[in-house]
Design a protein around this motif. Sequence first.
Motif, PDB file in Angstrom:
ATOM      1  N   ASN A   3       4.047   9.830  18.852  1.00  0.00           N
ATOM      2  CA  ASN A   3       3.323   9.804  17.780  1.00  0.00           C
ATOM      3  C   ASN A   3       2.406  11.802  17.656  1.00  0.00           C
ATOM      4  OD1 ASN A   3       2.018   7.585  16.999  1.00  0.00           O
ATOM      5  ND2 ASN A   3       0.774   7.254  18.468  1.00  0.00           N
ATOM      6  N   TYR A   4       3.088  12.220  18.692  1.00  0.00           N
ATOM      7  CA  TYR A   4       3.074  13.758  18.323  1.00  0.00           C
ATOM      8  C   TYR A   4       3.878  14.375  17.189  1.00  0.00           C
ATOM      9  CZ  TYR A   4       4.180  18.713  19.917  1.00  0.00           C
ATOM     10  OH  TYR A   4       4.634  19.967  19.855  1.00  0.00           O
ATOM     11  N   ILE A   5       4.832  13.893  16.940  1.00  0.00           N
ATOM     12  CA  ILE A   5       6.334  13.461  16.791  1.00  0.00           C
ATOM     13  C   ILE A   5       6.142  13.708  15.075  1.00  0.00           C
ATOM     14  CG2 ILE A   5       8.679  13.932  15.833  1.00  0.00           C
ATOM     15  CD1 ILE A   5       9.693  13.233  18.613  1.00  0.00           C
ATOM     16  N   VAL A   6       5.285  12.787  14.740  1.00  0.00           N
ATOM     17  CA  VAL A   6       5.246  12.350  13.169  1.00  0.00           C
ATOM     18  C   VAL A   6       3.870  12.996  12.779  1.00  0.00           C
ATOM     19  CG1 VAL A   6       3.764  10.391  12.304  1.00  0.00           C
ATOM     20  CG2 VAL A   6       5.851  10.008  14.155  1.00  0.00           C
ATOM     21  N   THR A   7       2.772  13.598  13.722  1.00  0.00           N
ATOM     22  CA  THR A   7       2.013  14.338  13.495  1.00  0.00           C
ATOM     23  C   THR A   7       2.325  15.654  13.171  1.00  0.00           C
ATOM     24  OG1 THR A   7      -0.076  12.770  15.468  1.00  0.00           O
ATOM     25  CG2 THR A   7      -0.594  15.437  14.618  1.00  0.00           C
ATOM     26  N   VAL A   8       3.084  16.165  13.888  1.00  0.00           N
ATOM     27  CA  VAL A   8       3.967  18.040  13.373  1.00  0.00           C
ATOM     28  C   VAL A   8       4.509  17.464  12.418  1.00  0.00           C
ATOM     29  CG1 VAL A   8       5.668  19.368  14.102  1.00  0.00           C
ATOM     30  CG2 VAL A   8       3.512  17.871  16.120  1.00  0.00           C
ATOM     31  N   ASN A   9       5.233  16.356  11.925  1.00  0.00           N
ATOM     32  CA  ASN A   9       5.546  15.955  11.323  1.00  0.00           C
ATOM     33  C   ASN A   9       5.533  15.723   9.526  1.00  0.00           C
ATOM     34  OD1 ASN A   9       8.432  16.690  11.259  1.00  0.00           O
ATOM     35  ND2 ASN A   9       8.792  14.327  12.446  1.00  0.00           N
ATOM     36  N   ILE A  10       3.555  15.434   9.690  1.00  0.00           N
ATOM     37  CA  ILE A  10       2.769  15.478   7.902  1.00  0.00           C
ATOM     38  C   ILE A  10       2.496  17.042   8.293  1.00  0.00           C
ATOM     39  CG2 ILE A  10       0.273  13.932   7.762  1.00  0.00           C
ATOM     40  CD1 ILE A  10       1.458  11.466   9.802  1.00  0.00           C
ATOM     41  N   LEU A  11       2.221  17.468   9.439  1.00  0.00           N
ATOM     42  CA  LEU A  11       1.688  18.500   8.778  1.00  0.00           C
ATOM     43  C   LEU A  11       2.944  19.937   8.056  1.00  0.00           C
ATOM     44  CD1 LEU A  11      -0.621  19.599  12.184  1.00  0.00           C
ATOM     45  CD2 LEU A  11      -1.018  19.904   9.676  1.00  0.00           C
ATOM     46  N   SER A  12       3.689  19.517   9.102  1.00  0.00           N
ATOM     47  CA  SER A  12       5.204  20.420   8.230  1.00  0.00           C
ATOM     48  C   SER A  12       4.818  19.877   6.788  1.00  0.00           C
ATOM     49  CB  SER A  12       6.400  20.033   8.939  1.00  0.00           C
ATOM     50  OG  SER A  12       7.129  20.249   8.093  1.00  0.00           O
ATOM     51  N   ALA A  13       4.960  18.224   6.557  1.00  0.00           N
ATOM     52  CA  ALA A  13       5.339  17.999   5.816  1.00  0.00           C
ATOM     53  C   ALA A  13       4.202  18.333   4.283  1.00  0.00           C
ATOM     54  CB  ALA A  13       5.496  16.642   5.348  1.00  0.00           C
ATOM     55  N   LEU A  14       3.059  18.219   4.011  1.00  0.00           N
ATOM     56  CA  LEU A  14       1.667  18.715   4.059  1.00  0.00           C
ATOM     57  C   LEU A  14       1.832  20.364   3.583  1.00  0.00           C
ATOM     58  CD1 LEU A  14      -1.543  17.226   5.591  1.00  0.00           C
ATOM     59  CD2 LEU A  14      -0.770  16.679   3.285  1.00  0.00           C
ATOM     60  N   ILE A  15       1.994  20.665   4.518  1.00  0.00           N
ATOM     61  CA  ILE A  15       2.456  22.358   4.441  1.00  0.00           C
ATOM     62  C   ILE A  15       3.521  22.702   3.578  1.00  0.00           C
ATOM     63  CG2 ILE A  15       3.018  24.573   5.060  1.00  0.00           C
ATOM     64  CD1 ILE A  15       1.454  23.791   7.939  1.00  0.00           C
ATOM     65  N   LEU A  16       4.690  22.203   3.460  1.00  0.00           N
ATOM     66  CA  LEU A  16       5.640  22.234   2.564  1.00  0.00           C
ATOM     67  C   LEU A  16       5.230  22.471   0.757  1.00  0.00           C
ATOM     68  CD1 LEU A  16       8.747  21.019   4.836  1.00  0.00           C
ATOM     69  CD2 LEU A  16       8.794  23.343   3.678  1.00  0.00           C
ATOM     70  N   SER A  17       4.491  20.616   1.301  1.00  0.00           N
ATOM     71  CA  SER A  17       4.844  20.187  -0.826  1.00  0.00           C
ATOM     72  C   SER A  17       3.538  21.651  -0.624  1.00  0.00           C
ATOM     73  CB  SER A  17       3.485  19.041  -0.317  1.00  0.00           C
ATOM     74  OG  SER A  17       4.513  18.017   0.188  1.00  0.00           O
ATOM     75  N   LEU A  18       2.544  21.652  -0.405  1.00  0.00           N
ATOM     76  CA  LEU A  18       1.630  23.162  -0.595  1.00  0.00           C
ATOM     77  C   LEU A  18       2.263  23.950  -0.980  1.00  0.00           C
ATOM     78  CD1 LEU A  18      -1.536  23.357  -1.399  1.00  0.00           C
ATOM     79  CD2 LEU A  18      -1.550  24.487   1.339  1.00  0.00           C
ATOM     80  N   SER A  19       3.623  24.666  -0.656  1.00  0.00           N
ATOM     81  CA  SER A  19       4.997  25.625  -0.717  1.00  0.00           C
ATOM     82  C   SER A  19       5.048  25.148  -1.820  1.00  0.00           C
ATOM     83  CB  SER A  19       4.955  26.036   0.405  1.00  0.00           C
ATOM     84  OG  SER A  19       4.586  25.868   1.523  1.00  0.00           O
ATOM     85  N   ALA A  20       5.174  23.927  -1.794  1.00  0.00           N
ATOM     86  CA  ALA A  20       6.733  23.941  -3.286  1.00  0.00           C
ATOM     87  C   ALA A  20       5.728  23.856  -4.628  1.00  0.00           C
ATOM     88  CB  ALA A  20       6.663  22.264  -2.931  1.00  0.00           C
ATOM     89  N   VAL A  21       4.259  23.401  -3.931  1.00  0.00           N
ATOM     90  CA  VAL A  21       3.732  23.473  -5.469  1.00  0.00           C
ATOM     91  C   VAL A  21       3.119  24.775  -6.019  1.00  0.00           C
ATOM     92  CG1 VAL A  21       1.242  22.727  -5.852  1.00  0.00           C
ATOM     93  CG2 VAL A  21       2.783  21.105  -5.503  1.00  0.00           C
ATOM     94  N   ILE A  22       3.142  26.045  -5.017  1.00  0.00           N
ATOM     95  CA  ILE A  22       2.809  27.531  -4.626  1.00  0.00           C
ATOM     96  C   ILE A  22       4.026  28.236  -5.667  1.00  0.00           C
ATOM     97  CG2 ILE A  22       2.258  29.660  -4.052  1.00  0.00           C
ATOM     98  CD1 ILE A  22       0.805  28.032  -2.066  1.00  0.00           C
ATOM     99  N   VAL A  23       5.215  27.174  -5.309  1.00  0.00           N
ATOM    100  CA  VAL A  23       6.725  28.148  -5.296  1.00  0.00           C
ATOM    101  C   VAL A  23       6.709  27.578  -7.062  1.00  0.00           C
ATOM    102  CG1 VAL A  23       9.316  27.475  -6.160  1.00  0.00           C
ATOM    103  CG2 VAL A  23       7.687  28.208  -3.554  1.00  0.00           C
ATOM    104  N   PHE A  24       6.323  26.428  -7.336  1.00  0.00           N
ATOM    105  CA  PHE A  24       6.457  25.339  -8.792  1.00  0.00           C
ATOM    106  C   PHE A  24       5.784  26.753  -9.569  1.00  0.00           C
ATOM    107  CE2 PHE A  24       9.664  22.547  -6.363  1.00  0.00           C
ATOM    108  CZ  PHE A  24      10.768  22.694  -7.315  1.00  0.00           C
ATOM    109  N   VAL A  25       3.911  26.287  -9.414  1.00  0.00           N
ATOM    110  CA  VAL A  25       3.404  26.400 -10.099  1.00  0.00           C
ATOM    111  C   VAL A  25       3.727  28.502 -10.402  1.00  0.00           C
ATOM    112  CG1 VAL A  25       1.038  27.552 -10.046  1.00  0.00           C
ATOM    113  CG2 VAL A  25       1.870  25.516  -9.851  1.00  0.00           C
ATOM    114  N   ARG A  26       3.952  29.224  -9.747  1.00  0.00           N
ATOM    115  CA  ARG A  26       4.651  30.584 -10.188  1.00  0.00           C
ATOM    116  C   ARG A  26       5.955  30.635 -10.600  1.00  0.00           C
ATOM    117  NH1 ARG A  26       3.161  34.800  -4.666  1.00  0.00           N
ATOM    118  NH2 ARG A  26       1.155  34.548  -4.986  1.00  0.00           N
ATOM    119  N   LEU A  27       6.412  29.463 -10.620  1.00  0.00           N
ATOM    120  CA  LEU A  27       7.930  29.385 -11.159  1.00  0.00           C
ATOM    121  C   LEU A  27       7.425  29.206 -12.877  1.00  0.00           C
ATOM    122  CD1 LEU A  27      11.271  29.323 -11.058  1.00  0.00           C
ATOM    123  CD2 LEU A  27      11.063  26.855 -10.884  1.00  0.00           C
TER     124      LEU A  27
END
Lengths: 512, 127
Positions: A3-27
Amino acid sequence: MENYIVTVNILSALILSLSAVIVFVRLYRNRVQYKILFGVALLILLAGSIINIYQHTTVQENAEEFEQILSILFLPILIFAIYESIIGEQLRNRIKSEQKFKGIFDQTFSFVGLLDGEGRLLEANSTACEFIGYRKDEYKGLLFPETRWWKHSAEEREKLTVAIEKARLGKTVRFETTNIDKDGNIRYIDLSLKPIHDSHDNLIYLIGEGRDITEVKSTRLELEKHKKNLEDIVDKRTTELKTANAELQIINDALQEKNTIINEQNSKLISALNDLKETQAQLFQAEKMASLGVLTAGVAHEINNPLNYIIGAYEGLKLQGIHAGDEDVETLLNAIKTGADRVTGIVKSLNQFSRNTPSDNEECNIHEILNDSLVMLQSQLKNRIQVHKNYSNETFITFGNVGNIHQVFLNILSNAEQAIEGAGEIAIKTSKKDNHLIIAISDTGKGIEKDELTKITDPFYTTKDPGKGTGLGLSIAFGIIKDHGGSLEFESEVNKGTTVTVILPQKGIKHE
Amino acid sequence: MSNKPKILYVDDEEINITVFQLTFSKVFEVLTADSGAKGVEIFNSDPDIKFVISDMRMPAMNGLEFIRKIKNVCEHIPCSILSGYQQSPEILSALDNGEIVEYLMKPFNKGAIEELILKHVNGVAGN
C-alpha cells in the motif's frame, strides 16, 4: 508495504501529470523542442508510474517488463531534452544574434567593410556592394585599393593605401575621399579605418567605414557657392558704391569747380557791370558832347549866315569908298569889321569843338588848337588869369582827330582855370624832343595831393564840388591821348600849382 | 555880251544873294537862284555859266544834290559849296571824288572866292 508503494506511486503520478500539464501549457505558448521532449519524458515517467500503481494493486506479471522498457526509453529522452534545452537554445541564440548583427551590418546606410591585417577585403556590407554593383563574394580577397570603388582615381587609391598603412600601425584614420558608383557617378565619402586587435594585441582586422557625404558636400559646396556669390555680390556692391562714391566725388568736384567758375563769372559780371556803368556815364558825356556839337554846329551855321552878309556888306561899303575922307565913318566901319571878325573867330573855335568827323588823319595844329581853347575860355580867364604863351618856333603839327585834340586841351586848360581861385597865371610852353611834341601847361592853382595824383585820370574821380565836375574830363583826355600814341604826365604841389605835360608823337599823314 | 565870266550862285536866303551879287558883280556876271530847282533851270538855259557856287543847307534840295543834278548835264563844270556849316563827312567825300572843287565857309572871303573862280574859269574852255 504494498500500500505504501501504491500511495507513493499515485503521488508521483499526480505530480508528473501536473508537471506534464504545465509543460504542455508552456509548450502551447512557446513551442520549443526541448519542452516537447521534456513533456514526452514526463509522459513516459507518468506511464511508468501508472504501470507501477497497476502492478502493485493488481497482479500483472508482465507489468515489470513494461516498466523496464519505459525506464530505458525515459533516460535518453530526458538527456536529449536536457541537451536541447541547454545547447540547442544557445545555438539558436547565437544564430539569432548573428542574424541581428548581419542585419545591422548589411542594412546600415554606411558602407562597412572588414579587411584583414594585409588590407584585403574580407567582407563588405550590402550597402557598399549595391553601391558598386558587386555580387556576393565577388570582391573577396582583393586588396581594398584594387576593388572597383577606387578604380576611377589613382590619386584616391594612393590616399587609401597610405591610410591603410597608418591603420595597420594601430591608428584610427579618417579622411575624405571619393568613390565611383555603378553608374559612374563620383560620390564624396567620409572614410574611416579602425584597427582591431586580439587579446594579444596582434592586428587581426581593419574595419572600414564610409559615409556618403555627397549631399552634405554638395550642400556645403552650394553653401560655399552661395557664400562666394554673396561675397561677390557684396564685393560688387561695395565696388559699385565706391564707384558711385567716386563719381559723386567727381561730380562734387565738378560742381565746386563750376561754383568757382560761377563765382569768378559773377565777379567778372560785377566788374563788367561797373565797366558798363562807367561806359554808360562816358556815353552820357559823349552824347552830351555830341548834342552840344550838333547844337554848336547849328548855332554856328545860323551865326555864319548873318556874318556872311554883314562882312559882305562891309566889304561892299568899303569898295564903294563911302569912308573916304571921313574918319568917323572909317572908325565905325572898322568897328563893324572887328566885331564881325571876333564873332567869326568864336564861331570857328566852336566849330572845332563840335567837329564830329571820325577821322584820325586830320592835320592838328597844336598852337591853333591851344588858341581855340583859350578863346572858348575867354570869359572865365578875362581880368583874372594871365596867360603866358611860350610857343615853339617850329611847325607844331601832328595828325589825328582835330575835335578830340581840341577837347583834350580845352579840358586841361579848363582844369587849370578852375584850380585858380581869384587871380593867377597859366603858362603854356611848347617844345619838341625826339620827334615828340611836348606841351606843358602850368597853373598857379591850389594843386593836387600826392596820393590823389595817381587817381585823377580814373573815371568819376573828382575833387570838384558836386555838380561842377563829372570826373570824366581827364579820363576821356587820357583815353584820347593814348589813342594818339601819346602820354599825359602830372606834377603838382599843394598851394603852388600843377603842371600837366602832354606828349604827342609828331606823326605824318597816314596813308590809307 | 560882257567879258566877265558868268557864274551861278544858289542860296535860299535872299540877303545872301543880294550881298553876293553886289560883291562880285564887278568881276563876274552873277546869275542867282533861291533854290536848287531854279538853279538847275537857269543852268540848263544858259550854256555860258563857267562856275557854280551853292549853299549847302536849303529846303527841298541841298547843295550837293543840286550840284549832282547839273553835273548830270555837264560833267566838267567846276562847282563849290559855300556854307556856314563845318565840313561834314558828306562834304569830305564830295571833295574826294571831285564833285566839288572846294569847300568854302561863310562868312565868305572875297579874295579867296575870286581867286578860286578865276583859276577854274581860265583853266576850262567853256560850258
